[in-house]
Enzyme design. Sequence first.
Site, PDB file in Angstrom:
ATOM      1  N   LYS A 165     -65.834 -28.469   9.517  1.00 30.07           N
ATOM      2  CA  LYS A 165     -64.532 -27.999   9.002  1.00 30.07           C
ATOM      3  C   LYS A 165     -63.443 -28.081  10.066  1.00 30.07           C
ATOM      4  O   LYS A 165     -63.574 -27.481  11.150  1.00 30.07           O
ATOM      5  CB  LYS A 165     -64.686 -26.555   8.501  1.00 30.07           C
ATOM      6  CG  LYS A 165     -63.461 -25.973   7.826  1.00 30.07           C
ATOM      7  CD  LYS A 165     -63.759 -24.572   7.294  1.00 30.07           C
ATOM      8  CE  LYS A 165     -62.635 -23.987   6.462  1.00 30.07           C
ATOM      9  NZ  LYS A 165     -62.994 -22.653   5.922  1.00 30.07           N
TER      10      LYS A 165
ATOM     11  N   CYS B 226     -62.991 -26.038   2.165  1.00 29.69           N
ATOM     12  CA  CYS B 226     -62.097 -24.929   1.820  1.00 29.69           C
ATOM     13  C   CYS B 226     -60.685 -25.060   2.393  1.00 29.69           C
ATOM     14  O   CYS B 226     -59.928 -25.878   1.944  1.00 29.69           O
ATOM     15  CB  CYS B 226     -62.753 -23.601   2.196  1.00 29.69           C
ATOM     16  SG  CYS B 226     -62.108 -22.268   1.160  1.00 29.69           S
TER      17      CYS B 226
ATOM     18  N   GLU C 162     -68.936 -24.004   0.175  1.00 30.73           N
ATOM     19  CA  GLU C 162     -68.967 -23.753   1.627  1.00 30.73           C
ATOM     20  C   GLU C 162     -70.019 -22.671   1.913  1.00 30.73           C
ATOM     21  O   GLU C 162     -70.177 -21.746   1.113  1.00 30.73           O
ATOM     22  CB  GLU C 162     -67.563 -23.248   2.004  1.00 30.73           C
ATOM     23  CG  GLU C 162     -67.377 -22.802   3.429  1.00 30.73           C
ATOM     24  CD  GLU C 162     -65.950 -22.249   3.658  1.00 30.73           C
ATOM     25  OE1 GLU C 162     -65.255 -21.879   2.663  1.00 30.73           O
ATOM     26  OE2 GLU C 162     -65.542 -22.181   4.833  1.00 30.73           O
TER      27      GLU C 162
ATOM     28  N   VAL D 250     -60.351 -17.623  -1.158  1.00 34.50           N
ATOM     29  CA  VAL D 250     -59.963 -16.227  -1.358  1.00 34.50           C
ATOM     30  C   VAL D 250     -58.508 -16.100  -1.837  1.00 34.50           C
ATOM     31  O   VAL D 250     -58.156 -15.124  -2.478  1.00 34.50           O
ATOM     32  CB  VAL D 250     -60.193 -15.380  -0.080  1.00 34.50           C
ATOM     33  CG1 VAL D 250     -61.667 -15.235   0.210  1.00 34.50           C
ATOM     34  CG2 VAL D 250     -59.488 -15.970   1.133  1.00 34.50           C
ATOM     35  N   MET D 251     -57.683 -17.069  -1.507  1.00 39.89           N
ATOM     36  CA  MET D 251     -56.294 -17.047  -1.998  1.00 39.89           C
ATOM     37  C   MET D 251     -56.256 -17.716  -3.384  1.00 39.89           C
ATOM     38  O   MET D 251     -57.131 -18.522  -3.705  1.00 39.89           O
ATOM     39  CB  MET D 251     -55.359 -17.787  -1.024  1.00 39.89           C
ATOM     40  CG  MET D 251     -55.254 -17.106   0.326  1.00 39.89           C
ATOM     41  SD  MET D 251     -53.931 -17.816   1.362  1.00 39.89           S
ATOM     42  CE  MET D 251     -54.575 -19.416   1.752  1.00 39.89           C
TER      43      MET D 251
END
Length: 265
Positions: free
Chosen positions: A107, A140, A38, A167-168
Amino acid sequence: MKIGVVQFRPELFKVERNLQKALDLVKEFDGDLLIFPELAFSGYLFSSKREVENVSKFNSSAEKRWMDFSKKKNCALIFGYPERSNGNFYNSSMFIFPNGKKRIYRKTHLFSEEKKFFTPGDSGFFVERFKGVKVGLAICFDWFFPESFRTLSLMGADLIAHSANLVMPYCQDSNVYSSLKNKVYIATANRWGKDENQRRILEFTGKSQITDPNGKIIAKALESGDILVEAEIDVSLSRDKHINIFNDVFEDRKPAFYKLNGEKT
Ligand code: ACM
């Protein structure tokens, strides 16, 4: 079909330098489809729309370089970028084909502060055929909504090209089961390292991976490092939705019972 997933760490806002680095990383690739993360060449951690606007000025230069690469190598490409359209910005992926055609996915599910800078995608999900493989696109946080990969799979996707800046820590494990439950390949091209902007820091999880329709991880990168990982796609696996001789996981669905009470359709 041989696909390549590119795990990459762009330097925030250094688009030209990042493009050159990415081109160097894949210059020996001899496969059929390359998938990048991304917002692959701009970085992710924006603090204003002006910053998004500034990086979007490189979109046509990125498109031209990758179009040239695609033609020269007879290979398709998918990369995330900050699309500008009618005064709006979309967090988008561009799917480039060697014949010069392109298709854009915007997205659908924006994550966290992306909502301050980007408009929710209105392209909807779609599947494109390339060299006999049906490829669907997701970006994402779309992974968090089971409907995303389910919809693409019901549309006939063999492979979901999932460009990410995760990020998680949950997606890579979850995709093993998303692949299994939809009998579909999922290729997650993730970024790694940190973005820092105005004393804010965001760290990305790397571990890009390709999972197959049996829920097996068939290619995997480490938590850090620019790297290209590759795998073969076998559509006989993604087109057979059986998990045993009695159960075909698509034919056994019961859509009549998946409606909410009172829902008309
Ligand atoms: C994300 O959607 N970039 C977490």
